[in-house]
Design a protein around this motif. Structure first.
Motif, PDB file in Angstrom:
ATOM      1  N   PHE A 333       0.802  -1.224   0.000  1.00 23.27           N
ATOM      2  CA  PHE A 333       0.000   0.000   0.000  1.00 23.27           C
ATOM      3  C   PHE A 333       0.837   1.276   0.000  1.00 23.27           C
ATOM      4  O   PHE A 333       0.280   2.378  -0.172  1.00 23.27           O
ATOM      5  N   GLY A 334       2.149   1.162   0.266  1.00 20.96           N
ATOM      6  CA  GLY A 334       2.974   2.366   0.302  1.00 20.96           C
ATOM      7  C   GLY A 334       2.877   3.122   1.598  1.00 20.96           C
ATOM      8  O   GLY A 334       3.384   4.250   1.695  1.00 20.96           O
ATOM      9  N   TRP A 335       2.194   2.551   2.619  1.00 26.99           N
ATOM     10  CA  TRP A 335       2.037   3.207   3.929  1.00 26.99           C
ATOM     11  C   TRP A 335       2.997   2.569   4.947  1.00 26.99           C
ATOM     12  O   TRP A 335       2.813   1.421   5.330  1.00 26.99           O
ATOM     13  N   PRO A 336       3.996   3.291   5.459  1.00 26.12           N
ATOM     14  CA  PRO A 336       4.794   2.772   6.581  1.00 26.12           C
ATOM     15  C   PRO A 336       3.904   2.656   7.828  1.00 26.12           C
ATOM     16  O   PRO A 336       2.932   3.412   7.984  1.00 26.12           O
ATOM     17  N   GLU A 337       4.270   1.739   8.666  1.00 25.37           N
ATOM     18  CA  GLU A 337       3.452   1.511   9.872  1.00 25.37           C
ATOM     19  C   GLU A 337       3.305   2.776  10.697  1.00 25.37           C
ATOM     20  O   GLU A 337       2.220   3.092  11.177  1.00 25.37           O
ATOM     21  N   ALA A 338       4.393   3.497  10.875  1.00 25.71           N
ATOM     22  CA  ALA A 338       4.350   4.685  11.731  1.00 25.71           C
ATOM     23  C   ALA A 338       3.329   5.702  11.240  1.00 25.71           C
ATOM     24  O   ALA A 338       2.723   6.436  12.043  1.00 25.71           O
ATOM     25  N   GLU A 339       3.102   5.771   9.939  1.00 31.87           N
ATOM     26  CA  GLU A 339       2.170   6.746   9.398  1.00 31.87           C
ATOM     27  C   GLU A 339       0.748   6.205   9.300  1.00 31.87           C
ATOM     28  O   GLU A 339      -0.219   6.987   9.277  1.00 31.87           O
ATOM     29  N   LEU A 340       0.638   4.881   9.268  1.00 30.61           N
ATOM     30  CA  LEU A 340      -0.696   4.287   9.125  1.00 30.61           C
ATOM     31  C   LEU A 340      -1.390   4.085  10.472  1.00 30.61           C
ATOM     32  O   LEU A 340      -2.623   4.163  10.570  1.00 30.61           O
ATOM     33  N   VAL A 341      -0.605   3.785  11.511  1.00 26.62           N
ATOM     34  CA  VAL A 341      -1.186   3.549  12.836  1.00 26.62           C
ATOM     35  C   VAL A 341      -1.966   4.782  13.282  1.00 26.62           C
ATOM     36  O   VAL A 341      -1.487   5.919  13.187  1.00 26.62           O
ATOM     37  N   GLY A 342      -3.190   4.550  13.773  1.00 23.83           N
ATOM     38  CA  GLY A 342      -4.058   5.632  14.222  1.00 23.83           C
ATOM     39  C   GLY A 342      -5.047   6.097  13.161  1.00 23.83           C
ATOM     40  O   GLY A 342      -5.976   6.848  13.487  1.00 23.83           O
ATOM     41  N   ARG A 343      -4.861   5.653  11.905  1.00 25.65           N
ATOM     42  CA  ARG A 343      -5.789   6.037  10.845  1.00 25.65           C
ATOM     43  C   ARG A 343      -6.879   4.973  10.710  1.00 25.65           C
ATOM     44  O   ARG A 343      -6.705   3.827  11.091  1.00 25.65           O
ATOM     45  N   ASP A 344      -8.007   5.378  10.143  1.00 28.68           N
ATOM     46  CA  ASP A 344      -9.105   4.437   9.890  1.00 28.68           C
ATOM     47  C   ASP A 344      -8.744   3.546   8.710  1.00 28.68           C
ATOM     48  O   ASP A 344      -8.044   3.951   7.779  1.00 28.68           O
ATOM     49  N   ILE A 345      -9.204   2.292   8.773  1.00 27.32           N
ATOM     50  CA  ILE A 345      -8.933   1.336   7.717  1.00 27.32           C
ATOM     51  C   ILE A 345      -9.467   1.814   6.369  1.00 27.32           C
ATOM     52  O   ILE A 345      -9.053   1.346   5.292  1.00 27.32           O
TER      53      ILE A 345
END
Length: 588
Positions: A333-345
């Protein structure tokens, strides 16, 4: 004068004495008669025909109503019969003739001294002896005090025996094995259940047998499977635990039987011990360990299977918010974990995937997902629900349909997440015993390979049972959680591990840490808990919670397993407790 007395001819020495007194005109008794009268015993002499020759003053005082009969020439039978008739011999009451016959037989056969109660209630011991000329000398002494003392002693013995029988009955009624050893470690008493438990040692279980001798007897006959191959060390450890009994001991017996040993010192310096059969509990724990081992093996196999998968694995809360994501998420998806955590699925799945995730109803399906740069991705979404103490969690797995092999890798990452949850102590949130055991083994091997010291701190909360008893188990749980957090705050390095070792015990595993550093950290832990001042009103040491810490450090090159390090830290912790608690002790 009676005719019988008139016909009586006194013996020669009596006739000679009377003639001598008449010739001298004197009335003084012979010196030997004065000596007899001075003796504190009743003395009487009969001739060879059992006729009275003489008796002293004490004898006449003993039978005051018989004074008219106490003249030379009276037969022994006449005196006995007259004394019995006059009631001077209580034992003759009710059977005069039988008594006289028995007394005459005793007089003729001259056996052991006779013990007799007199009419005044006092007791006399009568001794009779036949002299060389056939005459018979008899004397008796007052033994009333001795008789009373003997009676009191007999009563005390009877009472003691009764109390002992009651104690033995109570001990035999116990459902568990019981044994009492004296201050010299010799067996005083044990019940039948104790003999049944140690059936191979039972032939040696005699009162007075030394505890060490019983252990050696059992060792020679295979009584203790846990001692096989290390009998001397086992014997030394068992004797130490027996003489310093402060903690329960779990002991293995033949046939996979297990006993919980509770031993306590007595006021007189002995040791009282109870053996409780806990075989069922231990066997259930063994079965659980076997199940856990099989589960670990299955997880390892699953981990190996999914190791080649490249699926994206995300964990979500009940609202569909991303809690964690594996590295494959960035690839797909191109999303690193640090930037994806806390966002809605929903940032990955357009539409209302968040609602589906919250309901937990998303079945495996092929969908169109969205890459971070906006382009569409064909993926398969699988959603799993996990219920835990912290609330429901969801694992979302996205498989890039263009690369099915990523599926195995995604499962591996998911399993890693689950493994982490299974290695966390539910009460305190720190590592549990399973994770500690694995980390200890790994760090020990690493220490041996690199020659670096590995330190271990075993921490025991002082008098924690009193804490639970006085404040209740909920407060005890709160106390353990607080201590776990304090200990975790004391470590600074990422490689250090704080784990709950069991009950009120914690373990700190410290790689690359020598003895001085380990002791410094132990003192810091003690100080941190002291500063927290967690109330412990029932502690004999302080008004707040205190710690006892065993410290050990070694290089894992001398032994194939970390058991020596663990044993050293455990021994040091018990040394700290024996030394008064509230301290740290370094293992030798």
């Amino acid at each position: 004068m009676p005719a019988s007395l008139a016909a009586y001819r006194p013996p020669r020495h009596v006739r000679w004495w009377r003639a001598l007194k008449a010739a001298l005109g004197g009335s003084r008794e012979p010196p030997y008669l004065e000596a007899l009268d001075a003796i504190d015993a009743a003395v009487v002499l009969f001739d060879a025909q059992d006729r009275l020759v003489l008796c002293n003053r004490n004898f006449r005082a003993l039978y005051p109503g018989l004074s008219h009969m106490l003249v030379p020439g009276r037969s022994f039978e006449q005196l006995v019969r007259e004394a019995a008739v006059l009631g001077m011999i209580p034992v003759a009451q009710g059977d005069l003739e039988g008594f006289v016959a028995q007394r005459l037989r005793q007089h003729r056969e001259l056996g052991a001294p006779i013990l007799r109660q007199m009419s005044d209630g006092r007791w006399r011991r009568i001794t009779e002896q036949r002299l060389a000329d056939g005459s018979l000398l008899a004397f008796s002494i007052d033994v009333s005090d001795l008789v009373e003392k003997e009676r009191a002693l007999d009563a005390a013995r009877a009472q003691a025996q009764q109390e002992r029988e009651r104690l033995e009955d109570a001990i035999e009624a116990l459902p568990d094995g019981f044994a009492l050893y004296d201050a010299d470690d010799r067996l005083v008493v044990c019940n039948q259940r104790y003999r049944e438990i140690y059936e191979r040692s039972a032939p040696a279980m005699r009162a007075g047998a030394r505890f060490e001798d019983l252990l050696r007897y059992g060792l020679a006959r295979g009584q203790y499977p846990g001692a096989e191959g290390r009998e001397s060390a086992w014997l030394e450890e068992r004797l130490y635990r027996h003489r310093h009994a402060d903690q329960p001991l779990l002991q293995e017996l033949p046939g996979n039987r297990w006993m919980r040993i509770e031993e306590r010192p007595t006021r007189l310096g002995g040791v009282a011990g109870v053996r409780v059969d806990v075989t069922d509990l231990v066997q259930r724990e063994q079965q659980l360990e076997q199940l856990n081992a099989r589960l670990a093996e299955s997880r390892a196999q699953l981990h190996a299977v999914i190791g080649t998968a490249q699926s994206a694995i995300l964990t979500l809360d009940e609202q569909g918010v991303v809690l964690s994501a594996n590295p494959a998420t960035a690839t797909i998806f191109g999303w690193p974990e640090a930037e994806l955590v806390g966002r809605d699925i929903g940032v990955l799945v357009p539409g209302e995937p968040g609602a589906e995730a919250r309901a937990g109803r998303a079945a495996p399906q092929d969908i169109r997902a969205r890459h971070r740069d906006g382009h569409s991705i064909a993926v398969q979404l699988s959603l799993s629900r996990l219920d835990s103490a912290g609330g429901a969690r969801f694992v979302a797995m996205f498989t890039d349909l263009s690369d099915r092999e990523a599926y195995a890798q995604a499962l591996r990452d998911a399993n890693t997440q689950l493994a982490h949850l299974s290695e966390t102590d539910a009460l305190t949130g720190i590592a549990n015993r399973r994770r500690f055991d694995r980390a200890l083994h790994d760090e020990w091997q690493r220490s041996g390979r690199h020659g670096q010291p590995l330190a271990l701190l075993l921490v025991d909360v002082d008098h924690f049972k009193r804490f639970n008893d006085s404040r209740g188990h909920p407060m005890g749980d709160e106390c353990l959680r607080a201590i776990a957090q304090l200990l975790r705050n004391c470590v600074r390095r990422a490689g250090d591990l704080v784990a709950r070792y069991g009950g009120e015990e914690f373990a700190l595993l410290l790689p690359h840490t020598d003895r001085a550093e380990a002791m410094a950290l132990a003192l810091a832990c003690i100080e941190a808990v002291e500063d927290a001042a967690l109330p412990h009103p029932d502690s004999p040491l302080a008004p707040h919670v205190t710690l006892s810490v065993g410290v050990a450090s070694a290089v894992g090159a001398g032994a194939p397993s970390p058991a020596p390090l663990l044993d050293a830290a455990d021994s040091a912790m018990y040394a700290a407790k024996r030394a008064g608690r509230r301290r740290a002790v370094m293992a030798e």
